[in-house]
Enzyme design. Structure first.
Site, mmCIF file in Angstrom:
data_model
loop_
_atom_site.group_PDB
_atom_site.id
_atom_site.type_symbol
_atom_site.label_atom_id
_atom_site.label_comp_id
_atom_site.label_asym_id
_atom_site.label_seq_id
_atom_site.Cartn_x
_atom_site.Cartn_y
_atom_site.Cartn_z
ATOM 1 N N ALA A 32 0.865 -1.189 0.000
ATOM 2 C CA ALA A 32 0.000 0.000 0.000
ATOM 3 C C ALA A 32 0.897 1.233 0.000
ATOM 4 O O ALA A 32 0.811 2.108 0.867
ATOM 5 C CB ALA A 32 -0.951 -0.008 1.193
ATOM 6 N N LEU A 33 1.772 1.275 -0.993
ATOM 7 C CA LEU A 33 2.871 2.247 -1.002
ATOM 8 C C LEU A 33 2.396 3.675 -1.212
ATOM 9 O O LEU A 33 1.423 3.934 -1.918
ATOM 10 C CB LEU A 33 3.859 1.885 -2.113
ATOM 11 N N HIS A 37 7.174 5.684 1.362
ATOM 12 C CA HIS A 37 7.922 4.480 0.977
ATOM 13 C C HIS A 37 8.856 4.785 -0.204
ATOM 14 O O HIS A 37 9.997 4.329 -0.235
ATOM 15 C CB HIS A 37 6.969 3.363 0.526
ATOM 16 N N GLN A 148 10.551 7.632 9.894
ATOM 17 C CA GLN A 148 10.464 8.132 11.275
ATOM 18 C C GLN A 148 9.037 8.369 11.744
ATOM 19 O O GLN A 148 8.825 8.731 12.891
ATOM 20 C CB GLN A 148 11.248 9.440 11.396
ATOM 21 N N LYS A 149 8.069 8.166 10.822
ATOM 22 C CA LYS A 149 6.690 8.294 11.295
ATOM 23 C C LYS A 149 6.445 7.247 12.379
ATOM 24 O O LYS A 149 5.746 7.494 13.348
ATOM 25 C CB LYS A 149 5.672 8.127 10.162
ATOM 26 N N ASP A 150 7.069 6.076 12.185
ATOM 27 C CA ASP A 150 7.003 5.034 13.219
ATOM 28 C C ASP A 150 8.232 5.183 14.115
ATOM 29 O O ASP A 150 9.140 4.355 14.097
ATOM 30 C CB ASP A 150 6.949 3.661 12.554
HETATM 31 O O1 PAF Z 1 6.682 -0.247 9.089
HETATM 32 C C1 PAF Z 1 6.181 -1.238 8.504
HETATM 33 O O2 PAF Z 1 5.640 -1.136 7.399
HETATM 34 C C2 PAF Z 1 6.247 -2.601 9.172
HETATM 35 O O3 PAF Z 1 6.109 -2.493 10.543
HETATM 36 C C3 PAF Z 1 7.512 -3.401 8.807
HETATM 37 C C4 PAF Z 1 8.766 -2.720 9.294
HETATM 38 C C5 PAF Z 1 7.584 -3.588 7.295
HETATM 39 C C6 PAF Z 1 7.453 -4.784 9.456
HETATM 40 O O4 PAF Z 1 6.339 -5.507 9.041
#
Ligand code: PAF
Length: 283
Positions: A32-33, A37, A148-150
């Site tokens: 779901a890019l 990404h 870095q959103k995560d």
């Molecule tokens: O950030 C993500 O999309 C996922 O947590 C990852 C790092 C691909 C692991 O499934």
């Protein structure tokens, strides 16, 4: 770009590339890019001879079955986007091969699992740590790229790499935002246009908090009130958490004192979609 769907085929291909001493940059994704990404792929491609990406919706990291079911899948489009972005090898494993049986292993992340996302999504980071470890073992990249959103995920992966001695450099890449400030996320696809506009207020609230910090406010509860009061004017936004934390450890603080940076982190629900965002402020 070549598309590889089995672990053995990928291992053979990588062994061949490694014989040519090619540096490998790896971008794990769940598909779901979006532009976020794409920026990771472009950076990985610019910094390494070979860019490998993966698409795998990891069931293990969804603590909510409904969320897993609703995760957007658009494989054909994603393959095209990967190719256009310059990815060399795209790995798309099947759940059956990646998890032939439910893993008995779980990874205890420790303190990072008892704050922010860890508290609100039990088991999530263990699932992330397991899938990322498996992917690292299969791909054996030199560098791996994460958004870095995560923010907390990046901290978890840094800890994983450090403690399990993965010889991989973790590169944290900046958040990519829409013009209105909304952080790019695969989950945005589930929002209506009106929902996306409302969602841009999450970043507006983080920015308001940043402004208050630059004006000298140091109490984190006052800062949270500033952001919370702003967001509460939008009936469509349901805040799950809003916190101002130590930017290095992500631990809770009551006052901004003796730290070199803070992170303002939020999770909120809009139109039934859970969104997260953050702003790291260097003091
Ligand atoms: O950030 C993500 O999309 C996922 O947590 C990852 C790092 C691909 C692991 O499934």
């Amino acid at each position: 770009m070549i598309c590889i769907r089995s672990i053995n085929a990928l291992r053979l291909h990588i062994a061949d590339e490694k014989r040519k001493s090619k540096a490998i940059g790896f971008v794990p994704t769940m598909g779901a890019l979006h532009e976020g990404h794409i920026s990771l792929i472009k950076q990985a491609k610019a910094e390494n001879a070979l860019c490998i990406a993966s698409i795998f919706v990891n069931p293990l990291q969804f603590n909510n079955a409904e969320d897993f079911k609703k995760y957007p899948i658009q494989q054909e489009k994603d393959i095209q986007l990967m190719e256009q972005a310059g990815c060399d090898v795209l790995f798309i494993p099947s759940v059956e091969e990646f998890y032939p049986s439910p893993p008995k292993l779980s990874i205890d992340i420790g303190a990072l699992d008892r704050i922010l996302e860890g508290t609100h999504r039990p088991g999530h980071f263990s699932g992330v740590a397991i899938v990322v470890s498996k992917l690292f073992n299969v791909v054996s990249p030199d560098k791996a790229y994460f958004g870095q959103k995560d923010l907390q995920q990046v901290a978890v992966i840094n800890q994983l790499v450090r403690e399990l001695n993965f010889p991989i450099e973790i590169i944290a890449c900046p958040i990519v935002r829409e013009q209105n400030g909304l952080a790019m996320s695969s989950r945005n696809m589930r929002l209506s246009n009106a929902g996306k506009t409302v969602a841009s207020n999450l970043f507006a609230a983080l920015s308001l908090i940043k402004q208050s910090i630059s004006k000298g406010e140091r109490s984190t509860s006052t800062l949270v009130t500033v952001g919370g009061n702003y967001l509460n004017t939008f009936k469509e936004i349901e805040i799950e958490y809003l916190e101002v934390v130590n930017g290095d450890t992500l631990e809770s603080i009551t006052e901004i004192k003796g730290v070199s940076k803070v992170a303002v982190c939020i999770a909120a629900h809009i139109e039934g979609v859970r969104l997260i965002d953050n702003l790291v402020i260097i003091l």
